[in-house]
Structures are given as C-alpha cells and as structure tokens.
Design an enzyme around this catalytic site. Structure first.
Site, PDB file in Angstrom:
ATOM      1  N   SER A   1      27.208   9.469 -10.051  1.00  0.00           N
ATOM      2  CA  SER A   1      27.260   9.727  -8.633  1.00  0.00           C
ATOM      3  C   SER A   1      27.367  11.305  -8.338  1.00  0.00           C
ATOM      4  CB  SER A   1      28.349   8.776  -7.819  1.00  0.00           C
ATOM      5  OG  SER A   1      28.254   9.325  -6.617  1.00  0.00           O
TER       6      SER A   1
ATOM      7  N   TYR B   1      36.334   5.523  -5.829  1.00  0.00           N
ATOM      8  CA  TYR B   1      34.933   5.595  -6.306  1.00  0.00           C
ATOM      9  C   TYR B   1      34.660   6.879  -6.985  1.00  0.00           C
ATOM     10  CZ  TYR B   1      29.985   5.289  -6.268  1.00  0.00           C
ATOM     11  OH  TYR B   1      28.592   5.116  -6.688  1.00  0.00           O
TER      12      TYR B   1
HETATM   13  N1  LIG Z   1      23.194   3.098  -3.785  1.00  0.00           N
HETATM   14  C1  LIG Z   1      23.766   4.262  -3.979  1.00  0.00           C
HETATM   15  O1  LIG Z   1      23.555   5.159  -3.001  1.00  0.00           O
HETATM   16  C2  LIG Z   1      24.447   5.008  -5.157  1.00  0.00           C
HETATM   17  C3  LIG Z   1      24.491   6.381  -5.380  1.00  0.00           C
HETATM   18  C4  LIG Z   1      25.214   6.847  -6.376  1.00  0.00           C
HETATM   19  C5  LIG Z   1      25.332   5.944  -7.442  1.00  0.00           C
HETATM   20  N2  LIG Z   1      25.312   4.684  -7.442  1.00  0.00           N
HETATM   21  C6  LIG Z   1      25.621   3.962  -8.431  1.00  0.00           C
HETATM   22  O2  LIG Z   1      24.331   3.212  -9.069  1.00  0.00           O
HETATM   23  C7  LIG Z   1      24.716   1.907  -9.563  1.00  0.00           C
HETATM   24  C8  LIG Z   1      23.864   0.764  -8.844  1.00  0.00           C
HETATM   25  O3  LIG Z   1      24.085   0.701  -7.455  1.00  0.00           O
HETATM   26  P1  LIG Z   1      23.368   0.109  -6.445  1.00  0.00           P
HETATM   27  O4  LIG Z   1      23.022   0.858  -5.338  1.00  0.00           O
HETATM   28  O5  LIG Z   1      21.732  -0.223  -7.164  1.00  0.00           O
HETATM   29  O6  LIG Z   1      24.122  -1.283  -6.301  1.00  0.00           O
HETATM   30  P2  LIG Z   1      23.605  -2.786  -5.960  1.00  0.00           P
HETATM   31  O7  LIG Z   1      25.063  -3.249  -5.415  1.00  0.00           O
HETATM   32  O8  LIG Z   1      22.425  -2.974  -5.232  1.00  0.00           O
HETATM   33  O9  LIG Z   1      23.537  -3.334  -7.540  1.00  0.00           O
HETATM   34  C9  LIG Z   1      24.729  -3.466  -8.342  1.00  0.00           C
HETATM   35  C10 LIG Z   1      24.478  -4.429  -9.293  1.00  0.00           C
HETATM   36  O10 LIG Z   1      25.611  -4.672 -10.112  1.00  0.00           O
HETATM   37  C11 LIG Z   1      26.014  -5.752 -10.596  1.00  0.00           C
HETATM   38  N3  LIG Z   1      27.467  -6.055 -10.834  1.00  0.00           N
HETATM   39  C12 LIG Z   1      28.453  -5.826  -9.962  1.00  0.00           C
HETATM   40  N4  LIG Z   1      29.610  -5.773 -10.439  1.00  0.00           N
HETATM   41  C13 LIG Z   1      29.214  -6.444 -11.864  1.00  0.00           C
HETATM   42  C14 LIG Z   1      30.000  -6.508 -12.889  1.00  0.00           C
HETATM   43  N5  LIG Z   1      31.373  -6.593 -12.740  1.00  0.00           N
HETATM   44  N6  LIG Z   1      29.385  -7.119 -13.985  1.00  0.00           N
HETATM   45  C15 LIG Z   1      28.100  -7.110 -14.127  1.00  0.00           C
HETATM   46  N7  LIG Z   1      27.227  -6.905 -12.839  1.00  0.00           N
HETATM   47  C16 LIG Z   1      27.838  -6.433 -12.113  1.00  0.00           C
HETATM   48  C17 LIG Z   1      25.614  -6.731  -8.942  1.00  0.00           C
HETATM   49  O11 LIG Z   1      25.573  -7.922  -9.372  1.00  0.00           O
HETATM   50  C18 LIG Z   1      24.409  -6.012  -8.606  1.00  0.00           C
HETATM   51  O12 LIG Z   1      23.477  -6.662  -9.273  1.00  0.00           O
HETATM   52  C19 LIG Z   1      26.162   1.830  -9.129  1.00  0.00           C
HETATM   53  O13 LIG Z   1      26.804   2.354 -10.555  1.00  0.00           O
HETATM   54  C20 LIG Z   1      26.452   2.720  -8.220  1.00  0.00           C
HETATM   55  O14 LIG Z   1      27.579   3.248  -8.236  1.00  0.00           O
HETATM   56  C21 LIG Z   1      24.488   4.145  -6.317  1.00  0.00           C
END
Ligand SMILES: NC(=O)c1ccc[n+]([C@@H]2O[C@H](COP(=O)([O-])OP(=O)(O)OC[C@H]3O[C@@H](n4cnc5c(N)ncnc54)[C@H](O)[C@@H]3O)[C@@H](O)[C@H]2O)c1
Length: 254
Positions: free
Chosen positions: A138, A151
């Site tokens: 991130s 985070y």
């Molecule tokens: N959305 C953003 O703005 C953003 C920005 C930078 C980085 N990220 C990173 O991208 C990744 C995905 O984010 P997203 O926005 O798609 O999230 P999201 O919440 O839409 O999806 C996350 C998925 O991970 C699964 N999950 C959570 N905990 C888990 C566990 N312990 N074991 C197995 N599965 C698990 C959830 O069930 C879900 O399906 C994350 O690592 C997040 O930190 C997101």
C-alpha cells in the site's frame, strides 16, 4: 501477450474487491485460479462467475492467519506458478489510540498471513520450476498516512518481505514484487467508511477521492491489470520491485 494458460494461481482474499478482480482477470487469461478466502459465500460466488465464463477455478476456505490450516491447503494444491498475497484488513488509529488487540489482529492477517502463504507456497512453486509472487502492499508502506499506525506497520512489513523473498529465491526462478495502491474503490473502503464515518459516508468518499491528485479512487480492475502484467512472462526481468499505482498520490501531492 499476457497469457496465463496452463498456470495455477493462488489469490488470497479473492472473494472481494481487488482480489476478486485479479481472480477474474487471471482466469480470463487462461489460469486455473485457486481462491483462498475466509468468506465462503463470496469466494464460491467468484468461482461460479469464472466457471460461467468458461474458466477454471476452485474455492478453498482459508484463514490466512492460521499457519497449520494454510499449510494443509497448499499441500493439496498442484504445482504453483503464481501466488498473489492479497487478503488484508484495515485499521484506523495512531500509536496511542490503536488498541493492542487491533494491532495484533492486523499483524496476524496482514503480516503473518503473508508469511504463512509464502512458507507454504514457495515449495509448491519450486515444484513447478519457479513462478511469480505478488504482494499487496500500500502507499501506507511508503509514505506516512494519518491515523493508520497498525496498517502502515503491516504494509511496511509486506514491502520488506517482498525484497527478502525476491533475494532469497532468485536462483529458484521465483520473482517477487509488490503493488502499492492508493485508495481503490472496493467493499474494504465502503466498510471502512460505514464503520468510521456513519452518516458522513458520501462526504468522506468525496474527500478520499480528492486525496488522489487524479481526482478519483482507483478501480479494482486497474490494479488487476498491473497484477496481470507483473505475474506474466512479459515481466520476466522484474523482481524485487514495488509499484505504486496511486493516481499521483505519492509524487504529485505537494
Ligand atoms: N482498497 C484499497 O483502497 C486498498 C489500497 C491499498 C492496498 N489495499 C490492499 O489490497 C488488499 C485487498 O483489499 P480490498 O480493498 O480488495 O479488500 P476487501 O475487503 O474488498 O477484500 C478482502 C478480502 O480478503 C478476505 N480476507 C480478509 N481476512 C482474511 C483472512 N484472515 N483470511 C483469508 N481471507 C481474508 C476477505 O474475506 C475479502 O474477500 C488488502 O491487502 C488491502 O490492504 C487496498
């Protein structure tokens, strides 16, 4: 170009948001996608979507924080070519306001979860003669984000694990890179707004959109396209690198 035919790919957290977009994109390019997710309903839903479009996918119920459980799942998988460590959770708070249990939870999922999948996935990748690992870091790993202490800690660790793995396994034909998105519009963001800014979701959504100089959040598909490139043969010379994908957040925000 960018074919993943005959490749087996694991996408953790592939049931939602960025992971879902990556799973759909990889399957479209010919990969067999193994979705590891806590949420069975969503994970199975993505598998159905892939199969209905003529692709190959399997769902594996998995808590990435569970070391033994993760090892058991990977043991049952065929030789792997791609591992995307995407599952992650968010948290809000400074060093003073972050509760110990929240710090531990973020560590368990975002840091230990990545370690668990690397430890179990790398041997499977060696079986297949090498491959590509992609970690979701991130912008929080690269610049200070207000009120995101735990985070940021976790994503800094993801960035460092990327470099360590890239160095340790270069001779095994394994490449390892990370992506550092700014805000991407996923259920992760909607859930965060609903939890932390009830009644002010729209106002905060607009504020978060404007924090990218480009004036909007990214889409999961935009992240998936970069993930596809980095996991494809076309990116064969790229390892030990992090790619911000941030609408100008890091370099143009001052
Ligand atoms: N959305 C953003 O703005 C953003 C920005 C930078 C980085 N990220 C990173 O991208 C990744 C995905 O984010 P997203 O926005 O798609 O999230 P999201 O919440 O839409 O999806 C996350 C998925 O991970 C699964 N999950 C959570 N905990 C888990 C566990 N312990 N074991 C197995 N599965 C698990 C959830 O069930 C879900 O399906 C994350 O690592 C997040 O930190 C997101």
């Amino acid at each position: 170009m960018l074919s993943l035919k005959n490749k087996h790919a694991v996408v953790t957290g592939g049931g939602s948001g960025i992971g879902k977009a990556i799973a759909l994109t990889f399957a479209k390019q010919g990969a067999t996608v193994h979705i590891l997710d806590l949420n069975g309903e969503q994970g199975e839903g993505v598998v159905s979507e892939i199969k209905n479009a003529g692709g190959e996918a399997q769902f594996h119920a998995c808590n990435v924080a569970d070391h033994k459980g993760v090892a058991e799942i990977f043991k049952q998988l065929p030789a792997l070519h791609i591992l995307v460590n995407n599952a992650g959770i968010s948290n809000i708070g400074s060093a003073e306001t972050t509760k110990e249990e929240d710090f531990d939870k973020v560590y368990q999922v975002n840091v230990k979860g990545v370690y668990n999948c690397l430890a179990a996935g790398i041997p499977k990748m060696k079986e297949g003669g090498g491959g590509a690992i992609l970690n979701l870091a991130s912008i929080a790993a690269l610049v200070g984000l207000q009120d995101r202490f735990a985070y940021s800690m976790s994503k800094g660790a993801v960035y460092a694990m990327t470099l360590s793995v890239a160095k340790d396994y270069i001779k095994d034909n394994i490449r390892c890179n990370s992506i550092s998105p700014a805000r991407v519009h996923t259920p992760f963001v909607d859930g965060f707004l609903a939890k932390n800014y009830p009644g002010k979701e729209k106002e905060m959504y607009e504020k978060l959109s404007a924090s990218q100089p480009i004036g909007r959040m990214g889409t999961p598909e935009e992240i998936a396209n970069l993930a596809l490139f980095l996991c494809s043969g076309e990116a064969g010379f790229i390892t030990g690198s992090d790619y911000p994908i941030d609408g100008g957040f890091i370099k143009l925000n001052n």
